[in-house]
Design a protein around this motif. Structure first.
Motif, short mmCIF file in Angstrom:
data_model
loop_
_atom_site.label_atom_id
_atom_site.label_comp_id
_atom_site.label_asym_id
_atom_site.label_seq_id
_atom_site.Cartn_x
_atom_site.Cartn_y
_atom_site.Cartn_z
N ASN A 141 0.86 -1.19 0.00
CA ASN A 141 0.00 0.00 0.00
C ASN A 141 0.89 1.24 0.00
OD1 ASN A 141 -2.29 1.56 0.06
ND2 ASN A 141 -3.01 0.87 2.07
N PHE A 142 0.36 2.35 -0.47
CA PHE A 142 1.12 3.59 -0.40
C PHE A 142 0.17 4.79 -0.45
CE2 PHE A 142 0.62 3.18 -4.98
CZ PHE A 142 0.47 4.49 -5.42
N MET A 143 0.66 5.90 0.02
CA MET A 143 -0.08 7.16 -0.01
C MET A 143 0.88 8.27 -0.35
SD MET A 143 -2.33 8.94 2.99
CE MET A 143 -3.67 7.79 2.73
N MET A 144 0.43 9.19 -1.20
CA MET A 144 1.31 10.28 -1.64
C MET A 144 0.62 11.62 -1.49
SD MET A 144 3.00 10.98 -5.41
CE MET A 144 3.88 9.42 -5.43
N ASN A 145 1.36 12.59 -0.94
CA ASN A 145 0.89 13.97 -0.90
C ASN A 145 1.67 14.74 -1.95
OD1 ASN A 145 0.23 16.68 -0.23
ND2 ASN A 145 1.97 16.77 1.17
N ASP A 146 1.06 14.98 -3.11
CA ASP A 146 1.75 15.69 -4.17
C ASP A 146 0.98 16.92 -4.67
OD1 ASP A 146 -0.33 14.42 -5.39
OD2 ASP A 146 0.86 13.45 -6.96
N LYS A 147 -0.08 17.28 -3.92
CA LYS A 147 -0.89 18.43 -4.34
C LYS A 147 -0.58 19.68 -3.54
CE LYS A 147 -4.78 15.82 -6.20
NZ LYS A 147 -4.10 14.53 -6.23
N CYS A 148 0.20 19.54 -2.48
CA CYS A 148 0.54 20.68 -1.63
C CYS A 148 1.96 20.47 -1.10
CB CYS A 148 -0.44 20.78 -0.46
SG CYS A 148 0.00 22.05 0.74
N SER A 149 2.76 21.54 -1.05
CA SER A 149 4.16 21.39 -0.62
C SER A 149 4.30 21.31 0.89
CB SER A 149 5.00 22.54 -1.16
OG SER A 149 4.59 23.77 -0.60
N ALA A 150 3.21 21.54 1.65
CA ALA A 150 3.29 21.42 3.11
C ALA A 150 3.74 20.01 3.49
CB ALA A 150 1.94 21.73 3.74
N GLY A 151 4.70 19.92 4.41
CA GLY A 151 5.20 18.61 4.82
C GLY A 151 6.26 18.05 3.89
N THR A 152 6.82 18.90 3.03
CA THR A 152 7.86 18.45 2.09
C THR A 152 9.15 19.23 2.30
OG1 THR A 152 7.34 20.04 0.34
CG2 THR A 152 6.04 18.00 0.39
N GLY A 153 10.18 18.79 1.57
CA GLY A 153 11.45 19.48 1.64
C GLY A 153 11.36 20.91 1.13
N ARG A 154 10.51 21.13 0.13
CA ARG A 154 10.35 22.48 -0.41
C ARG A 154 9.78 23.43 0.64
NH1 ARG A 154 12.31 26.51 -3.04
NH2 ARG A 154 10.77 27.80 -4.12
N PHE A 155 8.82 22.94 1.42
CA PHE A 155 8.24 23.74 2.50
C PHE A 155 9.34 24.15 3.49
CE2 PHE A 155 6.43 24.07 6.77
CZ PHE A 155 5.32 24.90 6.57
N LEU A 156 10.18 23.18 3.87
CA LEU A 156 11.26 23.48 4.81
C LEU A 156 12.23 24.50 4.22
CD1 LEU A 156 12.64 22.75 7.53
CD2 LEU A 156 13.95 21.04 6.26
N GLU A 157 12.53 24.35 2.94
CA GLU A 157 13.47 25.27 2.28
C GLU A 157 12.94 26.70 2.28
OE1 GLU A 157 15.78 25.73 -2.03
OE2 GLU A 157 14.33 24.13 -1.74
#
Length: 280
Positions: A141-157
C-alpha cells in the motif's frame, strides 16, 4: 586421418580474454528528484560500490549528462552497463534502459538498506511526501501527498529562507526551541505566519521548532490514514539526515524511526537493484 589446426593466442589476446572473463558487471540506478539527483552502483554480489548526489538544478537533462560524466570518471560506461532511472526526472535520462516509478524503487532500496522485508517507508521529498508499506518485500500500500508542498522538503526550504538559514541549520536550531505552532497548512500562509512571528521578536529557535513540528504533524497525519501494522519504519529522502525530524516523527508515531546516511540514496539503490533483478 583427422587433422586439427589451432592458433596460439598472442599475449595481447590472452590479456583481453582474461579481462573479459573477470570483468565485473555494474548495475546503475539513477534517481532524479526535484531537488537532488542521486546515482548508485551495485555489483553482482549486491554490494553498493559507489554513490553520489548533486543538485538537480533547472534541467533534468543536464543533470543526467553530469551523472553520466561522473560515472565515466569511475570507469563505468552507461552505454555498456545496465541502467534504470527513477524519480521526478526519470524520463530525461536518455541512456537508461528503462524507467521505474519511485514508489517501487524507494521501497526496494529501503528494504535493502535496512535488511527488512516488512517495512514502512516515509519518504519526504522535495515536492511530495510518500508513505509506502511493504509486505514480504513487495509494495502492499502507499499514499502520496503531491498536491501541496506542506510537509515536504520544499516547505522546509522556503521557511528556512525566511529565517536566513539553511534547512539543516533550521532543523538543528529547532531542537533548542519550543512553544510555537504554525497553524497554516498552506505554504504561502505559513510563510506569512513566520514573517509575523519574526516581526513580533519571537526567538528564532522557537520559530524553527514550530516549522519542524508543522512538517512532522502533516507527515504523521498521512501515516494515520494507512495501516502501518506495527512494521519497522524508516525515513528516506533529503530530510532523512535531519535528526530532529526523525525524533519528532518517532515521538508522535510512538514507534522507532530508522534512518542512515544511505537512506537519501534509497531510490537510486532501489533502481540499481531493479535493473539487476530484471536482467535489463
Amino acid at each position: 586421418m583427422i587433422l586439427c589446426f589451432w592458433r596460439t593466442r598472442s599475449i595481447r589476446e590472452e590479456t583481453v580474454f582474461a579481462e573479459q572473463e573477470v570483468r565485473e558487471i555494474h548495475y546503475i540506478g539513477i534517481d532524479i528528484g526535484s531537488t537532488c539527483a542521486k546515482v548508485a552502483v551495485i555489483n553482482e554480489k549486491n554490494e553498493l560500490v559507489w554513490q553520489a548526489v548533486k543538485p538537480t538544478g533547472w534541467s533534468s537533462v543536464e543533470i543526467a549528462e553530469e551523472l553520466r560524466l561522473l560515472l565515466k570518471e569511475q570507469g563505468i560506461d552507461v552505454e555498456t552497463e545496465p541502467c534504470v532511472a527513477t524519480g521526478y526526472g526519470r524520463v530525461s535520462v536518455p541512456y537508461a534502459d528503462k524507467t521505474i516509478t519511485e514508489i517501487t524503487c524507494h521501497a526496494r532500496g529501503a528494504a535493502w538498506i535496512h535488511q527488512e522485508q516488512d517495512i514502512a517507508v516515509i519518504d519526504i521529498g522535495g515536492q511530495d511526501t510518500k508513505i509506502i508499506v511493504l509486505e514480504d518485500g513487495r509494495v502492499e500500500n502507499f499514499m502520496m501527498n503531491d498536491k501541496c508542498s506542506a510537509g515536504t522538503g520544499r516547505f522546509l526550504e522556503i521557511m528556512a529562507n525566511s529565517l536566513a538559514l539553511r534547512p539543516n541549520e533550521l532543523c538543528e536550531l529547532a531542537e533548542k526551541g519550543s512553544g510555537v505552532s504554525i497553524s497554516s497548512m498552506c505554504t504561502v500562509f505559513a510563510e506569512s505566519e513566520v514573517i509575523s512571528l519574526i516581526g513580533k521578536g519571537e526567538a528564532k529557535e522557537n520559530i524553527a521548532y514550530g516549522i519542524v513540528e508543522s512538517i512532522t504533524d502533516k507527515v504523521v497525519g498521512q501515516c494515520r490514514k494507512i495501516d502501518l501494522n506495527g512494521k519497522t519504519i524508516c525515513l528516506t529522502g533529503g530530510l532523512c539526515e535531519c535528526e530532529y525530524i526523525r525524533k519528532s516523527l518517532e515521538k508522535k508515531l510512538r514507534m522507532p524511526v530508522l534512518t542512515s546516511p544511505l537512506n537519501r540514496y534509497a531510490g537510486a539503490i532501489g533502481a540499481a537493484l531493479s535493473v539487476r533483478k530484471s536482467g535489463t
